[in-house]
Design a protein around this motif. Structure first.
Motif, PDB file in Angstrom:
ATOM      1  N   ASP A   1       0.853  -1.177   0.000  1.00 56.81           N
ATOM      2  CA  ASP A   1       0.000   0.000   0.000  1.00 56.81           C
ATOM      3  C   ASP A   1       0.894   1.234   0.000  1.00 56.81           C
ATOM      4  O   ASP A   1       1.658   1.462   0.942  1.00 56.81           O
ATOM      5  CB  ASP A   1      -0.901  -0.009   1.234  1.00 56.81           C
TER       6      ASP A   1
ATOM      7  N   VAL B   1       0.797  -6.309   1.873  1.00 57.68           N
ATOM      8  CA  VAL B   1      -0.335  -7.228   1.906  1.00 57.68           C
ATOM      9  C   VAL B   1       0.053  -8.489   1.152  1.00 57.68           C
ATOM     10  O   VAL B   1       0.430  -8.432  -0.021  1.00 57.68           O
ATOM     11  CB  VAL B   1      -1.587  -6.601   1.282  1.00 57.68           C
TER      12      VAL B   1
ATOM     13  N   VAL C   1     -10.189  -9.252  -3.033  1.00 54.17           N
ATOM     14  CA  VAL C   1      -9.727  -9.057  -1.652  1.00 54.17           C
ATOM     15  C   VAL C   1      -8.888  -7.789  -1.537  1.00 54.17           C
ATOM     16  O   VAL C   1      -8.926  -7.100  -0.509  1.00 54.17           O
ATOM     17  CB  VAL C   1      -8.941 -10.298  -1.173  1.00 54.17           C
ATOM     18  N   THR C   2      -8.142  -7.462  -2.581  1.00 53.21           N
ATOM     19  CA  THR C   2      -7.367  -6.222  -2.578  1.00 53.21           C
ATOM     20  C   THR C   2      -8.272  -5.020  -2.370  1.00 53.21           C
ATOM     21  O   THR C   2      -7.975  -4.125  -1.567  1.00 53.21           O
ATOM     22  CB  THR C   2      -6.595  -6.057  -3.904  1.00 53.21           C
TER      23      THR C   2
ATOM     24  N   ILE D   1      -9.505  -4.877   1.271  1.00 54.04           N
ATOM     25  CA  ILE D   1      -8.471  -4.442   2.209  1.00 54.04           C
ATOM     26  C   ILE D   1      -8.217  -2.940   2.087  1.00 54.04           C
ATOM     27  O   ILE D   1      -8.073  -2.227   3.090  1.00 54.04           O
ATOM     28  CB  ILE D   1      -7.170  -5.239   1.973  1.00 54.04           C
ATOM     29  N   LYS D   2      -8.180  -2.442   0.852  1.00 48.68           N
ATOM     30  CA  LYS D   2      -7.972  -1.004   0.671  1.00 48.68           C
ATOM     31  C   LYS D   2      -9.124  -0.207   1.276  1.00 48.68           C
ATOM     32  O   LYS D   2      -8.915   0.872   1.857  1.00 48.68           O
ATOM     33  CB  LYS D   2      -7.813  -0.693  -0.816  1.00 48.68           C
TER      34      LYS D   2
ATOM     35  N   ILE E   1      -0.178  -7.410   6.387  1.00 48.21           N
ATOM     36  CA  ILE E   1      -1.487  -8.056   6.392  1.00 48.21           C
ATOM     37  C   ILE E   1      -1.369  -9.337   5.574  1.00 48.21           C
ATOM     38  O   ILE E   1      -0.854  -9.313   4.462  1.00 48.21           O
ATOM     39  CB  ILE E   1      -2.581  -7.159   5.782  1.00 48.21           C
TER      40      ILE E   1
ATOM     41  N   ALA F   1      -3.790 -12.016   3.893  1.00 40.44           N
ATOM     42  CA  ALA F   1      -5.148 -12.397   3.521  1.00 40.44           C
ATOM     43  C   ALA F   1      -5.063 -13.783   2.891  1.00 40.44           C
ATOM     44  O   ALA F   1      -4.527 -13.934   1.786  1.00 40.44           O
ATOM     45  CB  ALA F   1      -5.742 -11.390   2.549  1.00 40.44           C
TER      46      ALA F   1
ATOM     47  N   ASP G   1     -10.369 -15.717   3.866  1.00 41.33           N
ATOM     48  CA  ASP G   1     -11.444 -15.545   2.894  1.00 41.33           C
ATOM     49  C   ASP G   1     -11.942 -16.922   2.501  1.00 41.33           C
ATOM     50  O   ASP G   1     -11.523 -17.480   1.491  1.00 41.33           O
ATOM     51  CB  ASP G   1     -10.940 -14.782   1.668  1.00 41.33           C
TER      52      ASP G   1
ATOM     53  N   GLU H   1     -13.734  -7.716   5.826  1.00 42.47           N
ATOM     54  CA  GLU H   1     -13.447  -6.404   6.402  1.00 42.47           C
ATOM     55  C   GLU H   1     -13.626  -6.435   7.914  1.00 42.47           C
ATOM     56  O   GLU H   1     -12.835  -5.838   8.658  1.00 42.47           O
ATOM     57  CB  GLU H   1     -14.346  -5.331   5.789  1.00 42.47           C
TER      58      GLU H   1
ATOM     59  N   PHE I   1     -10.641  -7.878   9.621  1.00 40.35           N
ATOM     60  CA  PHE I   1      -9.522  -6.939   9.728  1.00 40.35           C
ATOM     61  C   PHE I   1      -9.703  -5.990  10.907  1.00 40.35           C
ATOM     62  O   PHE I   1      -8.798  -5.834  11.732  1.00 40.35           O
ATOM     63  CB  PHE I   1      -9.354  -6.129   8.448  1.00 40.35           C
TER      64      PHE I   1
END
Length: 327
Positions: free
Chosen positions: A94, A101, A134-135, A138-139, A157, A159, A185, A197, A200
């Motif tokens: 990120d 990630v 999933v990206t 997470i964003k 992170i 995932a 996931d 989410e 997280f």
């Protein structure tokens, strides 16, 4: 007194402990790296200086031709690496926070003692077809927090498809020492995007609570509970005994708990409130406004986050998060 008695090897926010996982954990060889092959044909990159050139072709046209080839090559290379970066990569960074990630299992991704015979930590990599989805999730989750806060408390992170500790399937966990959140996931989950989410926010709140145990009063929190109530033996036992439901339940709401899992441990109770502050939506806030005990805990948790960063207020949490924001 601070929350110094919070002590578990692995804390869980598992929402799907009852669901079987069919995949098998894999071992990642040390030093392994992704391999890719260029699609650019070598003849495109080659110009033979010995070839004949017509007398009508000027020096400028030769130079122009070479520049066009170089520009075309550059565009193709950029396109290749962009496509390669966006599709099929098992990790990304990120850019606003520097958080890495990862979607794949890595050697030493867990703290050393999680690999012990007792805990026996295992994980299964996320399917590459889920990377893009999933990206985005997470964003969106990261967008709920100021970048400065994320930079200070979070480094990685993971995932993944699944996590397993103590022989149990976990939906998520965290490591304070590694500044890492682990979430799963599982394709069998209903409304799994929402759950990812929630995973997280639940686990990240665990890191923040461990870093700032004196920012919230354990005594005040417990005073909201029924006088004869005692928390369970922790998230692990709740999962083992099938008491890890995260579904809102009015019978629990009246007593000051959002769901059954909230009763498993003080820390888990706080984690559940924290995750819903960030992702609970209208249903959550309807419960807050209806049940005074829930509201008392919510205000305590908002106070906790406000001490970490003043941007966190009741108004901040109540507003609709219609788009990802970064401060």
């Amino acid at each position: 007194r601070c929350l110094s008695d919070w002590s578990s090897d692995v804390c869980s926010s598992d929402l799907s402990a009852q669901l079987p996982f069919q995949s098998q954990a894999v071992n990642v060889p040390r030093g392994s790296v992704p391999v890719f092959h260029s699609f650019i044909h070598r003849n495109f990159l080659t110009w033979n200086p010995g070839s004949k050139i017509s007398g009508n072709i000027t020096r400028s046209r030769i130079l122009s031709s070479c520049l066009m080839r170089q520009n075309s090559l550059l565009i193709l290379l950029l396109l290749f690496f962009t496509l390669n970066r966006l599709s099929g990569q098992s990790s990304f960074i990120d850019l606003k926070t520097g958080i890495e990630v990862n979607f794949g299992v890595r050697e030493n991704m867990f703290p050393d003692h999680w690999y012990s015979e007792k805990i026996n930590g295992k994980a299964v990599s996320l399917s590459s077809k889920e990377y893009d989805r999933v990206t985005m999730i997470i964003k969106k989750a990261l967008g709920r927090y100021p970048s400065s806060l994320l930079k200070e408390y979070l480094k990685n992170i993971y995932a993944l498809n699944s996590l397993n500790f103590y022989g149990l399937s976990y939906g998520g966990t965290f490591s304070v020492s590694k500044k890492t959140v682990y979430i799963t996931d599982d394709s069998l989950l209903y409304e799994k995007d929402t759950f990812i989410e929630s995973f997280f926010h639940h686990e990240f709140s665990g890191i923040l609570l461990r870093k700032h145990p004196c920012y919230i009063s354990k005594k005040e929190w417990k005073s909201v509970n029924p006088h004869d109530f005692h928390y369970g033996k922790g998230g692990r036992e709740a999962i083992r005994n099938g008491n890890a439901s995260m579904v809102f339940d009015s019978a629990f709401n009246e007593k000051g708990f959002l769901n059954k899992y909230s009763q498993s441990a003080l820390e888990e109770d706080m984690n559940v409130v924290a995750q819903n502050l960030f992702s609970g939506g209208k249903t959550f806030w309807d419960i807050v406004d209806r049940y005074d005990k829930i509201k008392s805990k919510v205000l305590l948790m908002i106070g906790f986050y406000h001490k970490i960063d003043p941007v966190f207020t009741e108004m901040y949490f109540r507003q609709e998060f219609s788009s990802t924001r970064r401060h």
